[in-house]
Design a protein around this motif. Structure first.
Motif, short mmCIF file in Angstrom:
data_model
loop_
_atom_site.label_atom_id
_atom_site.label_comp_id
_atom_site.label_asym_id
_atom_site.label_seq_id
_atom_site.Cartn_x
_atom_site.Cartn_y
_atom_site.Cartn_z
N GLY A 124 -9.45 -13.26 -7.75
CA GLY A 124 -8.58 -14.22 -7.08
C GLY A 124 -8.05 -13.69 -5.77
O GLY A 124 -8.62 -12.79 -5.15
N ARG A 125 -6.93 -14.27 -5.34
CA ARG A 125 -6.37 -13.90 -4.05
C ARG A 125 -5.97 -12.43 -3.99
O ARG A 125 -6.15 -11.76 -2.98
CB ARG A 125 -5.13 -14.76 -3.76
N ALA A 126 -5.45 -11.91 -5.10
CA ALA A 126 -4.99 -10.52 -5.11
C ALA A 126 -6.14 -9.58 -4.80
O ALA A 126 -6.00 -8.62 -4.04
CB ALA A 126 -4.37 -10.17 -6.47
N MET A 127 -7.30 -9.85 -5.39
CA MET A 127 -8.46 -8.99 -5.16
C MET A 127 -8.94 -9.12 -3.72
O MET A 127 -9.22 -8.12 -3.06
CB MET A 127 -9.59 -9.34 -6.12
N THR A 128 -9.02 -10.35 -3.25
CA THR A 128 -9.49 -10.56 -1.88
C THR A 128 -8.59 -9.85 -0.88
O THR A 128 -9.06 -9.20 0.06
CB THR A 128 -9.54 -12.08 -1.58
N ARG A 129 -7.27 -9.94 -1.11
CA ARG A 129 -6.34 -9.28 -0.18
C ARG A 129 -6.48 -7.76 -0.24
O ARG A 129 -6.45 -7.09 0.79
CB ARG A 129 -4.89 -9.68 -0.49
N LEU A 130 -6.63 -7.22 -1.44
CA LEU A 130 -6.77 -5.76 -1.56
C LEU A 130 -8.04 -5.31 -0.84
O LEU A 130 -8.06 -4.30 -0.13
CB LEU A 130 -6.81 -5.33 -3.02
N ILE A 131 -9.11 -6.06 -1.03
CA ILE A 131 -10.39 -5.69 -0.39
C ILE A 131 -10.24 -5.75 1.13
O ILE A 131 -10.66 -4.85 1.84
CB ILE A 131 -11.52 -6.61 -0.89
N GLU A 132 -9.58 -6.81 1.61
CA GLU A 132 -9.44 -6.95 3.06
C GLU A 132 -8.52 -5.90 3.66
O GLU A 132 -8.84 -5.27 4.67
CB GLU A 132 -8.92 -8.35 3.41
N GLU A 133 -7.34 -5.72 3.02
CA GLU A 133 -6.30 -4.87 3.62
C GLU A 133 -6.63 -3.39 3.47
O GLU A 133 -6.19 -2.57 4.27
CB GLU A 133 -4.94 -5.14 2.95
N LEU A 134 -7.36 -3.05 2.41
CA LEU A 134 -7.59 -1.64 2.13
C LEU A 134 -9.05 -1.25 2.42
O LEU A 134 -9.33 -0.47 3.32
CB LEU A 134 -7.22 -1.33 0.68
N ALA A 193 -1.04 3.94 -2.92
CA ALA A 193 -1.01 4.94 -1.84
C ALA A 193 -2.10 5.99 -2.07
O ALA A 193 -2.75 6.44 -1.12
CB ALA A 193 0.36 5.59 -1.78
N ASP A 194 -2.31 6.39 -3.32
CA ASP A 194 -3.38 7.34 -3.62
C ASP A 194 -4.75 6.71 -3.36
O ASP A 194 -5.66 7.35 -2.85
CB ASP A 194 -3.31 7.80 -5.09
N LEU A 195 -4.87 5.44 -3.75
CA LEU A 195 -6.14 4.75 -3.51
C LEU A 195 -6.42 4.67 -2.02
O LEU A 195 -7.55 4.88 -1.57
CB LEU A 195 -6.11 3.35 -4.14
N ARG A 196 -5.36 4.39 -1.24
CA ARG A 196 -5.56 4.30 0.21
C ARG A 196 -6.00 5.65 0.78
O ARG A 196 -6.87 5.71 1.65
CB ARG A 196 -4.26 3.84 0.88
N ARG A 197 -5.42 6.72 0.25
CA ARG A 197 -5.79 8.05 0.72
C ARG A 197 -7.26 8.33 0.39
O ARG A 197 -8.02 8.86 1.22
CB ARG A 197 -4.88 9.07 0.03
N ILE A 198 -7.69 7.95 -0.80
CA ILE A 198 -9.08 8.19 -1.23
C ILE A 198 -10.05 7.36 -0.39
O ILE A 198 -11.08 7.85 0.08
CB ILE A 198 -9.22 7.86 -2.73
N VAL A 199 -9.70 6.08 -0.20
CA VAL A 199 -10.58 5.21 0.58
C VAL A 199 -10.62 5.67 2.04
O VAL A 199 -11.68 5.65 2.69
CB VAL A 199 -10.12 3.73 0.45
N GLY A 200 -9.48 6.14 2.53
CA GLY A 200 -9.45 6.66 3.90
C GLY A 200 -10.34 7.89 4.05
O GLY A 200 -11.07 8.04 5.04
N LEU A 249 0.81 -1.22 0.00
CA LEU A 249 0.00 0.00 0.00
C LEU A 249 0.84 1.27 0.00
O LEU A 249 0.32 2.37 -0.12
CB LEU A 249 -0.96 0.00 1.19
N GLU A 250 2.16 1.12 0.14
CA GLU A 250 3.04 2.29 0.11
C GLU A 250 3.50 2.59 -1.31
O GLU A 250 3.36 3.72 -1.79
CB GLU A 250 4.28 2.04 0.98
N ALA A 251 4.05 1.58 -1.95
CA ALA A 251 4.72 1.81 -3.24
C ALA A 251 4.06 1.05 -4.39
O ALA A 251 4.45 1.21 -5.54
CB ALA A 251 6.19 1.42 -3.13
N GLY A 252 3.07 0.21 -4.08
CA GLY A 252 2.47 -0.63 -5.11
C GLY A 252 1.54 0.15 -6.03
O GLY A 252 1.23 1.32 -5.79
N ARG A 253 1.12 -0.53 -7.09
CA ARG A 253 0.17 0.06 -8.03
C ARG A 253 -0.96 -0.92 -8.30
O ARG A 253 -0.81 -2.13 -8.08
CB ARG A 253 0.86 0.41 -9.35
N VAL A 254 -2.07 -0.39 -8.76
CA VAL A 254 -3.19 -1.25 -9.12
C VAL A 254 -2.78 -2.14 -10.29
O VAL A 254 -2.23 -1.65 -11.28
CB VAL A 254 -4.42 -0.40 -9.49
#
Lengths: 342, 342
Positions: free
Chosen positions: B20-30, B110-117, B7-12
């Motif tokens: 799959g797992r990637a989506m589930t993890r993004l939904i859970e963690e973010l 990181a931008d997505l996290r800021r928006i969701v936050g 969530l710091e340096a990654g991109r969508v």
């Protein structure tokens, strides 16, 4: 009021999302005309309706499928079915839909009319009206024709309690029909693979089937539509949320011959391919025969099958007894073999 | 389960929309982490809640604002406020939200996290939880960072009946505060016009103000938030649906000095510029004093003003007595001066 849109030869303009006359006319001539109900005719930003007695469910789905038109449906019908099905998987009888459209500048209005017409037809067929909506327009190259977000609300019949965390060891796992039809139909349309017209998306509204199932077996524990990620992802999600394992039998998985053939050519596993008119159900063992019979008696459940059972496995493994007598783990993919499948 | 998103340096990635797992993890963690409620934690496709007694309202809004971050808010807070306000304009007390995200491949997490936050903070502040959601990912160049479709449901208090078709000749027209703040703030941010930091979007949730207003004046006939197209479009819509005219007084329109100045420089009319934290109300003449007093006593209605009245005019004309003593027609623009304002 001028600004009548040319629905034959016109194209989406930025003005159609601007809140002025152009937008109002497009909404009236295209959207309100197609969906044709008193809520949209009222022209308010919110639709009012009597609250049903009991518990409600709410679900939302954004649709970005490509191509927009495919054998067995288009983004419009899919946007109705996808959300109706999510409400139904919550045990709900869908009552109302809302739809938000993101349109790309330059998109042909004739294509938009075809999509909205298909959406309206699907809504009528499902008997779930689209009571509220919104349209936004973005510049060329900032969308891909049209994206549709659909949200549904529904009411849960008394006594029904389904949820992804309710599966118990010993429960039976059933599917309502053949696997992988939607994903293979989309891929075929996208790549022009020429698998022939017999390969159609299974896109369909499942709330009628669910109502039939809940009447025959009110104790159904879990319902899930295996869309993105296919049956494998649906089983992994249920196993994870319920803290159990799953054991399915390859020989009992219903897969069309042509889908199996296409998957072999394309290197896909039907277990991972999306469906849009199928569901997975988990129920106590003694309810399984009545549930399977009820599903088989419904037009959307003719090929229903019991495919396995829930196991006591805290690791949440999903295993499969192969057609050759062995056992293998069913992998939960990291991503998806086919992006933008719905 | 691996696939933890950075969530710091990654991109969508496309995989984040693949089921799959990637989506589930993004939904859970973010998403589930930010919105933090039992509905999302359950991981089902539909959220269940008790149905409120009485009438319900449902509204949906797709958000495509650019830039994604602007003075006074971002697309996340706007996506909450826009829909909360549409429910409130239907006379409803908002109860639950659902949100659908269309994400562009490559968008910084990181931008997505800021928006969701920001969206989660707005949801908490408004006391309206986001109970259901969906994420889709499209390829680079097929979206513009992120689009958010938000749908809300609410309950209408007993005795309240507001709607765009209820204005009657002689009714009074009120606004809750200064006009044009959102549109000018967005344009300033977009073009880097350097109007200074005092120009902020008015983006705010109006349901508290509406509750105060309905308590003071249950006979309020129409409520509308003048977003795209500004006050002019809102008045034209109400006039059209009610089959009446409107006559407003320029001298009574509350407009900030800096907004007036910016509009003059940019060739804009504050009447046509979008607001995201203001409302127009129409009420019977005898209810106007109590309504205005109630609005003025609420933090979001301090600059409320009575700006005119409803006239008997089947042509639906919206007229304005100008500050110079004349009268002019208020034009209903074909499109919008500022695309993608919300």
């Amino acid at each position: 009021m001028s600004g009548k849109p040319d629905l034959e030869a016109g194209r989406v303009e930025l003005a159609h999302g601007g809140g002025g006359r152009a937008m109002t006319r497009l909404i009236e001539e295209l959207f309100a005309a197609a969906f044709d109900n008193r809520w949209l005719a009222a022209g308010d930003d919110a639709a009012a309706f009597p609250a049903p007695a009991g518990r409600m469910v709410m679900a939302t789905d954004s649709h970005v499928v490509t191509p927009l038109f495919f054998p067995g449906g288009d983004i419009g019908s899919l946007a109705v079915h996808g959300t109706v099905n999510d409400v139904a998987m919550g045990g709900g009888r869908p009552l109302y839909l809302a739809a938000g459209f993101v349109l790309e500048e330059g998109f042909p209005l004739a294509d938009l009319r075809r999509i909205v017409g298909s959406m309206a037809a699907a809504s009528r067929e499902a008997e779930v009206p689209v009571v509220a909506g919104d349209t936004k327009v973005v510049e060329r190259g900032k969308a891909d024709g049209v994206y549709i977000s659909t949200t549904g609300v529904g009411v849960v019949p008394e006594g029904v309690a389904v949820g992804g965390a309710r599966a118990r060891p010993g429960d039976r796992v059933l599917v309502s029909g053949t696997l992988g039809d939607h994903g293979v139909a989309i891929l075929s349309a996208r790549e022009d693979l020429g698998f022939g017209t017999e390969l159609q998306s299974d896109s369909a509204p499942l709330h009628g089937l669910v109502a039939t199932m809940l009447e025959a077996a009110p104790g159904v524990r879990c319902l899930r539509d295996p869309t993105r990620g296919g049956l494998a992802a649906a089983l992994h999600e249920l196993a994870r949320h319920s803290g159990v394992g799953m054991r399915i039998r390859e020989a009992d998985l219903p897969v069309r011959e042509e889908v199996r053939g296409a998957c072999e050519i394309l290197g896909l596993d039907p277990l991972n391919v999306a469906n849009e008119g199928k569901l997975v159900a988990v129920c106590p063992p003694d309810a399984a025969p009545a549930l399977l019979a009820a599903m088989g008696g419904h037009p959307l459940g003719r090929a229903a099958a019991e495919i396995g059972k829930v196991t006591a496995d805290e690791r949440g493994f999903v295993e499969m007894e192969t057609a050759f007598g062995g056992t293998r783990l069913v992998d939960w993919l990291y991503g998806e073999q086919l992006p933008r499948i719905c």
